[in-house]
Design a protein around this motif. Structure first.
Motif, PDB file in Angstrom:
ATOM      1  N   ASN A 177       0.837  -1.200   0.000  1.00  0.00           N
ATOM      2  CA  ASN A 177       0.000   0.000   0.000  1.00  0.00           C
ATOM      3  C   ASN A 177       0.872   1.251   0.000  1.00  0.00           C
ATOM      4  O   ASN A 177       0.614   2.208  -0.738  1.00  0.00           O
ATOM      5  CB  ASN A 177      -0.884   0.045   1.245  1.00  0.00           C
ATOM      6  CG  ASN A 177      -2.167  -0.733   1.062  1.00  0.00           C
ATOM      7  OD1 ASN A 177      -2.494  -1.126  -0.053  1.00  0.00           O
ATOM      8  ND2 ASN A 177      -2.873  -0.967   2.156  1.00  0.00           N
ATOM      9  N   LYS A 215       2.240   1.716  -3.305  1.00  0.00           N
ATOM     10  CA  LYS A 215       1.169   2.005  -4.276  1.00  0.00           C
ATOM     11  C   LYS A 215       0.698   3.460  -4.174  1.00  0.00           C
ATOM     12  O   LYS A 215       0.446   4.110  -5.178  1.00  0.00           O
ATOM     13  CB  LYS A 215       0.007   1.051  -3.993  1.00  0.00           C
ATOM     14  CG  LYS A 215      -1.135   1.129  -4.972  1.00  0.00           C
ATOM     15  CD  LYS A 215      -2.023  -0.104  -4.915  1.00  0.00           C
ATOM     16  CE  LYS A 215      -2.867  -0.168  -3.675  1.00  0.00           C
ATOM     17  NZ  LYS A 215      -3.815  -1.284  -3.692  1.00  0.00           N
ATOM     18  N   ASP A 271       5.072   6.437   4.811  1.00  0.00           N
ATOM     19  CA  ASP A 271       5.336   6.817   3.413  1.00  0.00           C
ATOM     20  C   ASP A 271       5.123   8.312   3.253  1.00  0.00           C
ATOM     21  O   ASP A 271       4.558   8.971   4.129  1.00  0.00           O
ATOM     22  CB  ASP A 271       4.431   6.012   2.463  1.00  0.00           C
ATOM     23  CG  ASP A 271       2.959   6.289   2.668  1.00  0.00           C
ATOM     24  OD1 ASP A 271       2.539   7.451   2.520  1.00  0.00           O
ATOM     25  OD2 ASP A 271       2.213   5.332   3.010  1.00  0.00           O
ATOM     26  N   TYR A 300     -13.421  -1.836   1.536  1.00  0.00           N
ATOM     27  CA  TYR A 300     -13.533  -0.375   1.597  1.00  0.00           C
ATOM     28  C   TYR A 300     -12.300   0.274   0.967  1.00  0.00           C
ATOM     29  O   TYR A 300     -11.169  -0.083   1.267  1.00  0.00           O
ATOM     30  CB  TYR A 300     -13.666   0.112   3.044  1.00  0.00           C
ATOM     31  CG  TYR A 300     -13.955   1.599   3.105  1.00  0.00           C
ATOM     32  CD1 TYR A 300     -15.258   2.067   3.035  1.00  0.00           C
ATOM     33  CD2 TYR A 300     -12.917   2.527   3.154  1.00  0.00           C
ATOM     34  CE1 TYR A 300     -15.532   3.436   3.046  1.00  0.00           C
ATOM     35  CE2 TYR A 300     -13.171   3.894   3.159  1.00  0.00           C
ATOM     36  CZ  TYR A 300     -14.484   4.339   3.112  1.00  0.00           C
ATOM     37  OH  TYR A 300     -14.749   5.686   3.108  1.00  0.00           O
ATOM     38  N   GLN A 301     -12.568   1.243   0.083  1.00  0.00           N
ATOM     39  CA  GLN A 301     -11.473   2.020  -0.487  1.00  0.00           C
ATOM     40  C   GLN A 301     -11.859   3.481  -0.409  1.00  0.00           C
ATOM     41  O   GLN A 301     -13.029   3.819  -0.624  1.00  0.00           O
ATOM     42  CB  GLN A 301     -11.273   1.633  -1.955  1.00  0.00           C
ATOM     43  CG  GLN A 301     -10.838   0.183  -2.085  1.00  0.00           C
ATOM     44  CD  GLN A 301     -10.653  -0.210  -3.528  1.00  0.00           C
ATOM     45  OE1 GLN A 301     -11.580  -0.129  -4.301  1.00  0.00           O
ATOM     46  NE2 GLN A 301      -9.441  -0.632  -3.862  1.00  0.00           N
ATOM     47  N   VAL A 302     -10.886   4.317  -0.085  1.00  0.00           N
ATOM     48  CA  VAL A 302     -11.213   5.744   0.030  1.00  0.00           C
ATOM     49  C   VAL A 302     -11.749   6.240  -1.308  1.00  0.00           C
ATOM     50  O   VAL A 302     -12.780   6.892  -1.381  1.00  0.00           O
ATOM     51  CB  VAL A 302      -9.971   6.551   0.463  1.00  0.00           C
ATOM     52  CG1 VAL A 302     -10.286   8.042   0.430  1.00  0.00           C
ATOM     53  CG2 VAL A 302      -9.519   6.117   1.842  1.00  0.00           C
ATOM     54  N   ALA A 312      -8.680  -4.226  -4.042  1.00  0.00           N
ATOM     55  CA  ALA A 312     -10.096  -4.560  -3.799  1.00  0.00           C
ATOM     56  C   ALA A 312     -10.535  -4.125  -2.417  1.00  0.00           C
ATOM     57  O   ALA A 312     -11.635  -4.429  -1.986  1.00  0.00           O
ATOM     58  CB  ALA A 312     -10.289  -6.058  -3.958  1.00  0.00           C
ATOM     59  N   GLY A 313      -9.674  -3.438  -1.678  1.00  0.00           N
ATOM     60  CA  GLY A 313     -10.055  -2.980  -0.336  1.00  0.00           C
ATOM     61  C   GLY A 313     -10.011  -4.096   0.697  1.00  0.00           C
ATOM     62  O   GLY A 313     -10.744  -4.051   1.688  1.00  0.00           O
ATOM     63  N   LEU A 353      -6.030  -4.117   4.180  1.00  0.00           N
ATOM     64  CA  LEU A 353      -5.984  -3.659   5.576  1.00  0.00           C
ATOM     65  C   LEU A 353      -6.909  -4.480   6.474  1.00  0.00           C
ATOM     66  O   LEU A 353      -6.623  -4.666   7.656  1.00  0.00           O
ATOM     67  CB  LEU A 353      -6.345  -2.173   5.666  1.00  0.00           C
ATOM     68  CG  LEU A 353      -5.289  -1.218   5.097  1.00  0.00           C
ATOM     69  CD1 LEU A 353      -5.746   0.235   5.263  1.00  0.00           C
ATOM     70  CD2 LEU A 353      -3.938  -1.410   5.778  1.00  0.00           C
TER      71      LEU A 353
HETATM   72  P1  ADP Z   1      -6.614  -1.638  -1.345  1.00  0.00           P
HETATM   73  O1  ADP Z   1      -5.248  -1.115  -1.125  1.00  0.00           O
HETATM   74  O2  ADP Z   1      -6.661  -2.948  -2.016  1.00  0.00           O
HETATM   75  O3  ADP Z   1      -7.556  -0.648  -1.933  1.00  0.00           O
HETATM   76  P2  ADP Z   1      -6.645  -1.772   1.537  1.00  0.00           P
HETATM   77  O4  ADP Z   1      -7.591  -2.431   2.461  1.00  0.00           O
HETATM   78  O5  ADP Z   1      -5.234  -2.213   1.593  1.00  0.00           O
HETATM   79  O6  ADP Z   1      -7.231  -1.951   0.088  1.00  0.00           O
HETATM   80  O7  ADP Z   1      -6.708  -0.240   1.781  1.00  0.00           O
HETATM   81  C1  ADP Z   1      -7.954   0.398   1.866  1.00  0.00           C
HETATM   82  C2  ADP Z   1      -7.850   1.840   1.440  1.00  0.00           C
HETATM   83  O8  ADP Z   1      -7.070   2.561   2.405  1.00  0.00           O
HETATM   84  C3  ADP Z   1      -7.135   2.042   0.146  1.00  0.00           C
HETATM   85  O9  ADP Z   1      -8.008   1.904  -0.957  1.00  0.00           O
HETATM   86  C4  ADP Z   1      -6.628   3.459   0.302  1.00  0.00           C
HETATM   87  O10 ADP Z   1      -7.648   4.361  -0.031  1.00  0.00           O
HETATM   88  C5  ADP Z   1      -6.332   3.596   1.762  1.00  0.00           C
HETATM   89  N1  ADP Z   1      -4.887   3.359   2.049  1.00  0.00           N
HETATM   90  C6  ADP Z   1      -4.321   2.234   2.531  1.00  0.00           C
HETATM   91  N2  ADP Z   1      -2.975   2.415   2.696  1.00  0.00           N
HETATM   92  C7  ADP Z   1      -2.711   3.678   2.312  1.00  0.00           C
HETATM   93  C8  ADP Z   1      -1.524   4.470   2.248  1.00  0.00           C
HETATM   94  N3  ADP Z   1      -0.353   3.983   2.643  1.00  0.00           N
HETATM   95  N4  ADP Z   1      -1.623   5.726   1.777  1.00  0.00           N
HETATM   96  C9  ADP Z   1      -2.816   6.230   1.397  1.00  0.00           C
HETATM   97  N5  ADP Z   1      -3.972   5.544   1.432  1.00  0.00           N
HETATM   98  C10 ADP Z   1      -3.923   4.283   1.879  1.00  0.00           C
END
Ligand code: ADP
Length: 499
Positions: free
Chosen positions: A371, A374, A406, A424-426, A437-438, A441
């Motif tokens: 993440n 990414k 990061d 869930y994804q922001v 796919a959210g 985490l």
């Molecule tokens: P995914 O990465 O597959 O979308 P995650 O469950 O890993 O799903 O993360 C959920 C959401 O949290 C992400 O879609 C992103 O919006 C936010 N997120 C997670 N890690 C970070 C990060 N290091 N920096 C910014 N946003 C993050």
């Protein structure tokens, strides 16, 4: 799954106080009413009884006549006559029939007061108690000695064994009064009783209506609760079905996908003949996309297993620093391609080993690092920092703290609690820049908590994020969180506890 029919039932609704006929006892505060009767009786020196329509005594004060009545009652004939008189007074009609006549005095007819003679010559007055036309009971005044009585009547004197002098002496203690006066006392008492009933009825109705309203609210709440419980059971069932479905589908997809990737790799390696550069590019793309798809399917499978409580931790002493290094090396190519620098800071010198599931901790670190890479653009930096062993308040004991930081896009604080939920994804839009796919985490949270640890996030939107994982040196007892632990086998090989 159980099928339910019809709405759930709460406490049955009871008849309202407004529909019920109230009894005299309902409308009077019996304790204070008894006091009123006592003071009345003592003031006029005459007995008063108050009965409701069922014959229940609400007040009974005897004044003066007790010894006389007991004396007469001690003779068999006297007892029989006395019982008949009392029965007529208490249970007979409050009407000028069956040996009764309307009492002498002003207003006695309107008040319905009747006079009832006793075989001893004494007399009772009985008055009906009514409320809004309904009979509620009766008031009995007496016995008293009518003013005109001088000689004992034959109905008393002919009782065998009665000593007339003694009877005279005892009768003299009974209040002597003209019937008219006794009727006045009774009318007066009736007025006081009427006032008490009026205020008692108001108070009783108010209290009862209040209680009814409370009971009705309680009943409605019970119904709502029962409906909620049903909905909750149904949701849990649906959730379980969803997990099972996801688990089955992911499992079925994984096998053919692994073949697609395997055959594509063989093609790329030229095992089926040399490929031209364009063919090679296509085949490598198939491998790359196939692998991302496989990762996604594996995440879904992991999560469905966690949610179904089927995931087991295989615990053993783990070198956390080593786990972090492996996780970093697996995201390094991706970071390099993006131009993101990855920095690792581990404590100096050897550290105590964790008791944990190394594969699961690696997955935690890979998800967080993937993440971080990414969501960080070219030129940015990702750092992993591991603390020395020390007291960690979140886990109530010794443990480690790992930060994955990061300099990427950051997360708004109102999103902190949501990002750990599955799917869930922001940025949930279909046009979002980053894949995923959210699930990453949600898996991190379940695995960390399965180890008895905690994960949290801090971020400054637009400037970067910091995820903190706190792990205890030993996971707590089995059955913690979502993970079902396996009890240690009796002869566990060293370094391979299963729980
Ligand atoms: P995914 O990465 O597959 O979308 P995650 O469950 O890993 O799903 O993360 C959920 C959401 O949290 C992400 O879609 C992103 O919006 C936010 N997120 C997670 N890690 C970070 C990060 N290091 N920096 C910014 N946003 C993050």
């Amino acid at each position: 799954m159980s099928a339910t029919s019809g709405p759930p039932e709460g406490t049955p609704r009871r008849e309202s106080v407004l529909q019920r006929r109230l009894s005299l006892g309902d409308m009077l505060d019996v304790a204070s009413f008894t006091e009123v009767v006592r003071s009345f009786s003592e003031l006029y020196r005459v007995g008063i009884k108050v009965l409701d329509t069922r014959g229940t005594k609400l007040a009974d004060v005897k004044v003066g006549h007790g010894d006389f009545c007991s004396y007469v009652f001690s003779f068999p004939d006297g007892r029989a006559r006395c019982t008949a008189t009392v029965a007529r007074v208490k249970d007979g009609p409050v009407a000028p029939v069956h040996g009764a006549r309307t009492a002498v005095g002003e207003g006695t007819d309107d008040a319905g007061i009747i006079a009832l003679p006793c075989f001893t010559g004494l007399r009772y007055l009985v008055m009906p108690v009514r409320w809004e036309g309904d009979p509620l009971g009766r008031v009995i005044l007496g016995p008293f000695t009518p003013e005109e009585l001088h000689d004992l009547p034959p109905s008393l004197t002919d009782i065998q064994g009665v000593d007339l002098a003694r009877a005279h002496e005892l009768m003299a203690r009974v209040r002597r009064a003209p019937e008219r006066t006794a009727a006045q006392v009774l009318t007066h008492f009736g007025q006081v009783l009427g006032a008490l009933v009026a205020s008692g009825q108001r108070a009783y109705l108010t209290t009862q209506l209040h209680i009814e309203a409370m009971l009705e609210t309680h009943r409605e709440l019970e119904l709502h609760n029962a409906k909620l419980a049903q909905a909750n059971t149904r949701l849990k069932e649906l959730d379980r079905l969803k997990s099972t479905f996801l688990g089955t589908v992911s499992h079925e997809l994984r096998t053919p996908l692994a073949s697609i990737i395997g055959y594509s790799e063989m093609l790329a390696e030229g095992l089926a003949g040399a490929l031209n550069p364009e063919q090679l590019l296509y085949v490598r793309t198939i491998v790359e996309k196939g692998e991302s798809l496989l990762n996604l399917i594996s995440s879904i499978l992991d999560l469905s297993q966690i949610e179904a409580g089927k995931l087991r931790l295989v615990i053993a002493p783990v070198d956390l620093g080593g786990v972090i290094q492996t996780a970093v090396s697996s995201v390094a190519p991706q970071a390099q391609r993006k131009g993101v620098e990855v920095e690792v800071r581990l404590p100096h010198g050897p550290q105590p080993r964790l008791t944990a599931d190394a594969d699961k901790l690696r997955q935690v670190m890979v998800n967080l690092l993937a993440n971080a890479v990414k969501f960080t653009s070219s030129g940015g930096r990702v750092s992993v920092v591991m603390s020395e062993v020390g007291a960690q308040s979140e886990v109530g004991g010794q443990g480690y703290r790992v930060f994955v930081e990061d300099t990427g896009v950051g997360i708004r604080s109102d999103q902190f609690e949501h990002i750990f939920q599955s799917f869930y994804q922001v940025d949930g839009s279909s046009t979002r820049e980053h894949g995923g796919a959210g699930l990453g985490l949600a898996i991190v949270k379940s695995l960390v908590e399965g180890h008895g640890g905690r994960v949290s996030v801090e971020s400054e939107f637009g400037r970067g994020s910091r995820f903190t994982v706190v792990l205890p040196l030993r996971p707590p007892l089995p059955e913690h969180g979502l993970l079902t632990a396996v009890a240690p086998a009796p002869e566990t090989p060293p370094g391979q506890d299963r729980f």
